[in-house]
Design a protein around this motif. Structure first.
Motif, mmCIF file in Angstrom:
data_model
loop_
_atom_site.group_PDB
_atom_site.id
_atom_site.type_symbol
_atom_site.label_atom_id
_atom_site.label_comp_id
_atom_site.label_asym_id
_atom_site.label_seq_id
_atom_site.Cartn_x
_atom_site.Cartn_y
_atom_site.Cartn_z
ATOM 1 N N VAL A 1 0.840 -1.188 0.000
ATOM 2 C CA VAL A 1 0.000 0.000 0.000
ATOM 3 C C VAL A 1 0.881 1.245 0.000
ATOM 4 C CG1 VAL A 1 -1.784 1.299 1.218
ATOM 5 C CG2 VAL A 1 -1.812 -1.202 1.275
ATOM 6 N N CYS A 2 0.569 2.185 -0.867
ATOM 7 C CA CYS A 2 1.198 3.503 -0.841
ATOM 8 C C CYS A 2 0.181 4.486 -0.268
ATOM 9 C CB CYS A 2 1.625 3.927 -2.242
ATOM 10 S SG CYS A 2 2.348 5.580 -2.329
ATOM 11 N N GLU A 3 0.436 4.985 0.932
ATOM 12 C CA GLU A 3 -0.487 5.914 1.578
ATOM 13 C C GLU A 3 -0.048 7.352 1.304
ATOM 14 O OE1 GLU A 3 -1.432 5.390 5.649
ATOM 15 O OE2 GLU A 3 -2.267 3.388 5.364
ATOM 16 N N VAL A 4 -0.977 8.138 0.802
ATOM 17 C CA VAL A 4 -0.688 9.525 0.472
ATOM 18 C C VAL A 4 -1.675 10.419 1.220
ATOM 19 C CG1 VAL A 4 -0.567 11.231 -1.374
ATOM 20 C CG2 VAL A 4 0.218 8.901 -1.796
ATOM 21 N N THR A 5 -1.153 11.297 2.071
ATOM 22 C CA THR A 5 -1.992 12.225 2.816
ATOM 23 C C THR A 5 -2.264 13.440 1.942
ATOM 24 O OG1 THR A 5 -0.883 11.500 4.847
ATOM 25 C CG2 THR A 5 -2.234 13.483 4.984
ATOM 26 N N LEU A 6 -3.500 13.588 1.500
ATOM 27 C CA LEU A 6 -3.842 14.672 0.581
ATOM 28 C C LEU A 6 -3.970 16.017 1.278
ATOM 29 C CD1 LEU A 6 -6.480 13.103 -1.845
ATOM 30 C CD2 LEU A 6 -3.992 12.889 -1.825
ATOM 31 N N ASN A 7 -4.394 15.991 2.536
ATOM 32 C CA ASN A 7 -4.591 17.241 3.265
ATOM 33 C C ASN A 7 -4.685 16.955 4.757
ATOM 34 O OD1 ASN A 7 -7.079 16.029 3.528
ATOM 35 N ND2 ASN A 7 -8.251 17.635 2.523
ATOM 36 N N SER A 8 -4.839 18.016 5.527
ATOM 37 C CA SER A 8 -5.041 17.884 6.970
ATOM 38 C C SER A 8 -6.374 18.457 7.414
ATOM 39 C CB SER A 8 -3.908 18.586 7.727
ATOM 40 O OG SER A 8 -2.672 17.985 7.426
ATOM 41 N N ARG A 9 -7.061 19.135 6.505
ATOM 42 C CA ARG A 9 -8.353 19.724 6.839
ATOM 43 C C ARG A 9 -9.395 18.639 7.085
ATOM 44 N NH1 ARG A 9 -10.688 22.448 2.628
ATOM 45 N NH2 ARG A 9 -9.250 21.524 1.139
ATOM 46 N N CYS A 10 -10.302 18.922 8.003
ATOM 47 C CA CYS A 10 -11.380 17.974 8.280
ATOM 48 C C CYS A 10 -12.605 18.750 8.749
ATOM 49 C CB CYS A 10 -10.961 16.959 9.342
ATOM 50 S SG CYS A 10 -12.166 15.603 9.556
ATOM 51 N N ASN A 11 -13.776 18.271 8.360
ATOM 52 C CA ASN A 11 -15.025 18.926 8.746
ATOM 53 C C ASN A 11 -15.687 18.239 9.941
ATOM 54 O OD1 ASN A 11 -15.488 16.642 7.252
ATOM 55 N ND2 ASN A 11 -17.069 17.518 5.942
ATOM 56 N N TRP A 50 0.413 -1.790 -4.995
ATOM 57 C CA TRP A 50 -0.705 -1.913 -5.943
ATOM 58 C C TRP A 50 -2.000 -1.300 -5.415
ATOM 59 C CZ3 TRP A 50 -4.879 -5.224 -4.764
ATOM 60 C CH2 TRP A 50 -4.672 -6.085 -3.686
ATOM 61 N N ILE A 51 -1.969 -0.792 -4.176
ATOM 62 C CA ILE A 51 -3.094 -0.030 -3.643
ATOM 63 C C ILE A 51 -2.618 1.390 -3.361
ATOM 64 C CG2 ILE A 51 -4.764 0.246 -1.784
ATOM 65 C CD1 ILE A 51 -4.701 -2.734 -1.336
ATOM 66 N N ALA A 52 -3.292 2.369 -3.944
ATOM 67 C CA ALA A 52 -3.041 3.776 -3.632
ATOM 68 C C ALA A 52 -4.107 4.211 -2.642
ATOM 69 C CB ALA A 52 -3.092 4.629 -4.894
ATOM 70 N N ALA A 53 -3.709 4.497 -1.407
ATOM 71 C CA ALA A 53 -4.652 4.902 -0.362
ATOM 72 C C ALA A 53 -4.579 6.409 -0.195
ATOM 73 C CB ALA A 53 -4.330 4.197 0.950
ATOM 74 N N LEU A 54 -5.679 7.081 -0.511
ATOM 75 C CA LEU A 54 -5.760 8.536 -0.405
ATOM 76 C C LEU A 54 -6.405 8.875 0.932
ATOM 77 C CD1 LEU A 54 -7.011 9.300 -4.043
ATOM 78 C CD2 LEU A 54 -4.664 8.909 -3.224
ATOM 79 N N ILE A 55 -5.613 9.454 1.825
ATOM 80 C CA ILE A 55 -6.066 9.675 3.189
ATOM 81 C C ILE A 55 -5.976 11.159 3.543
ATOM 82 C CG2 ILE A 55 -5.355 7.343 3.837
ATOM 83 C CD1 ILE A 55 -2.943 8.528 5.275
ATOM 84 N N GLY A 56 -6.428 11.528 4.734
ATOM 85 C CA GLY A 56 -6.397 12.906 5.201
ATOM 86 C C GLY A 56 -6.073 12.946 6.671
ATOM 87 N N GLY A 57 -6.561 14.013 7.341
ATOM 88 C CA GLY A 57 -7.674 14.861 7.110
ATOM 89 C C GLY A 57 -8.889 14.154 6.513
ATOM 90 N N GLU A 58 -9.661 14.973 5.842
ATOM 91 C CA GLU A 58 -10.770 14.453 5.048
ATOM 92 C C GLU A 58 -10.390 14.675 3.580
ATOM 93 O OE1 GLU A 58 -13.655 12.913 3.137
ATOM 94 O OE2 GLU A 58 -13.300 12.531 5.273
ATOM 95 N N PRO A 59 -9.900 13.624 2.909
ATOM 96 C CA PRO A 59 -9.324 13.791 1.569
ATOM 97 C C PRO A 59 -10.301 14.315 0.529
ATOM 98 C CG PRO A 59 -9.613 11.467 2.075
ATOM 99 C CD PRO A 59 -9.853 12.219 3.348
ATOM 100 N N THR A 60 -11.604 14.062 0.714
ATOM 101 C CA THR A 60 -12.565 14.503 -0.301
ATOM 102 C C THR A 60 -12.778 16.015 -0.277
ATOM 103 O OG1 THR A 60 -14.490 14.161 1.139
ATOM 104 C CG2 THR A 60 -13.757 12.282 -0.196
ATOM 105 N N LEU A 61 -12.200 16.714 0.716
ATOM 106 C CA LEU A 61 -12.281 18.174 0.739
ATOM 107 C C LEU A 61 -11.256 18.805 -0.203
ATOM 108 C CD1 LEU A 61 -12.719 18.889 4.567
ATOM 109 C CD2 LEU A 61 -14.497 18.699 2.814
#
Length: 294
Positions: A1-11, A50-61
């Motif tokens: 797994v490759c974990e990528v933190t897209l942001n730190s913001r969270c709602n 082979w898994i790209a994990a998009l994490i945050g924060g809340e990554p969808t923001l």
């Protein structure tokens, strides 16, 4: 797994967050660039992830999350996973755009079997209802649906009912059951949230028995942050307790890189009794904060 933190913001205002209490004030400034994210994803794929994990924060923001997901698929990741609290996915159009961009796995946080428990833990009224809608939208799109639950004093007794809801009500494909890390905000709320693993075990066993009876294949290790000595008999489905030969890459929100294995080993320690254990050489030990609390 490759974990990528897209942001730190969270709602949300989760009581069990592992970030420091003053983190929201700094969150907007902690966001890696699109270029840094793409480079981390490329290097992860090149190293065999082979898994790209998009994490945050809340990554969808993050506004360019669809562009990021599309890049991950373009360079060959068969699985692109978003770990989310589900708030934005309650809008079917948002869920559809992410799926169209290449996201095919959705980890949606569900921290209780009812609205009272879940909303109390997230600090946002109506968040349970949003999760229900988000799960329905993901299921309608035909994508993999998983849940994350952080086990603590407020929700562990409802664990069997949680499995009933997740399997029968939501059609969840896979689970991540995480024993909370007592650092950051969760450390501040430890008096309200702390519970020793030994007290959670009977409820975990009951819930896992329901999972086994359902016939759902367990394709990953759903139990996280449970040392085998504290949850005996489940080491085959417990993640992260064994020392790995090769770490997995992590891109932090400030753009720095980390090796997951080194980071986890640095967070754990072993009391003297571990020297007598048959799996001592293989085991990472116990969270340092857990030993301080219990």
């Amino acid at each position: 797994v490759c974990e990528v933190t897209l942001n730190s913001r969270c709602n949300y205002k989760c009581l069990f967050c592992y970030n420091p209490p003053d983190f929201p004030a700094r969150a907007d400034s902690l966001e890696p660039s699109f270029k840094e994210i793409c480079l981390a994803l490329y290097e992860g794929r090149k190293s065999g992830c082979w898994i790209a994990a998009l994490i945050g924060g809340e990554p969808t923001l993050r506004r360019d999350i669809e562009k990021i997901a599309a890049f991950a698929r373009k360079i060959g990741y068969p699985c692109v996973k978003v770990c989310t609290n589900g708030s934005t996915l309650a809008d079917r159009a948002v869920a559809a755009r992410l799926a169209g961009a290449g996201v095919n796995m959705f980890d949606i946080s569900l921290h209780g079997h009812d609205a009272r428990t879940h909303d109390a833990l997230t600090g946002v009224p109506g968040s349970f209802r949003a999760v229900m809608r988000a799960a329905e939208n993901v299921r309608a799109l035909g994508k993999e649906l998983g849940t994350n639950q952080v086990l603590n004093r407020l929700n562990y007794r409802g664990f069997p009912e949680f499995f009933t809801l997740a399997l029968s009500g939501l059609g969840v494909n896979y689970f991540n059951i995480i024993y909370g890390h007592y650092r950051g905000v969760m450390a501040r709320n430890a008096a309200k949230l702390r519970v020793p693993v030994s007290k959670t075990v009977p409820y975990l066993r009951e819930g896992l028995a329901y999972l086994q009876a359902s016939g759902l294949p367990v394709l990953s290790r759903p139990l996280v942050n449970f040392p085998p000595c504290l949850l005996p008999g489940y080491s085959e489905i417990t993640a992260d307790w064994e020392i790995e030969r090769r770490g997995e890459p992590l891109l932090r929100s400030d753009g720095s890189r980390a090796d997951m294995e080194e980071m986890k080993l640095g967070q754990n320690c072993k009391p003297p009794a571990c020297a007598r254990c048959a799996v001592n050489a293989r085991c990472r030990g116990v969270d340092a904060e857990y030993l301080q609390l219990f």
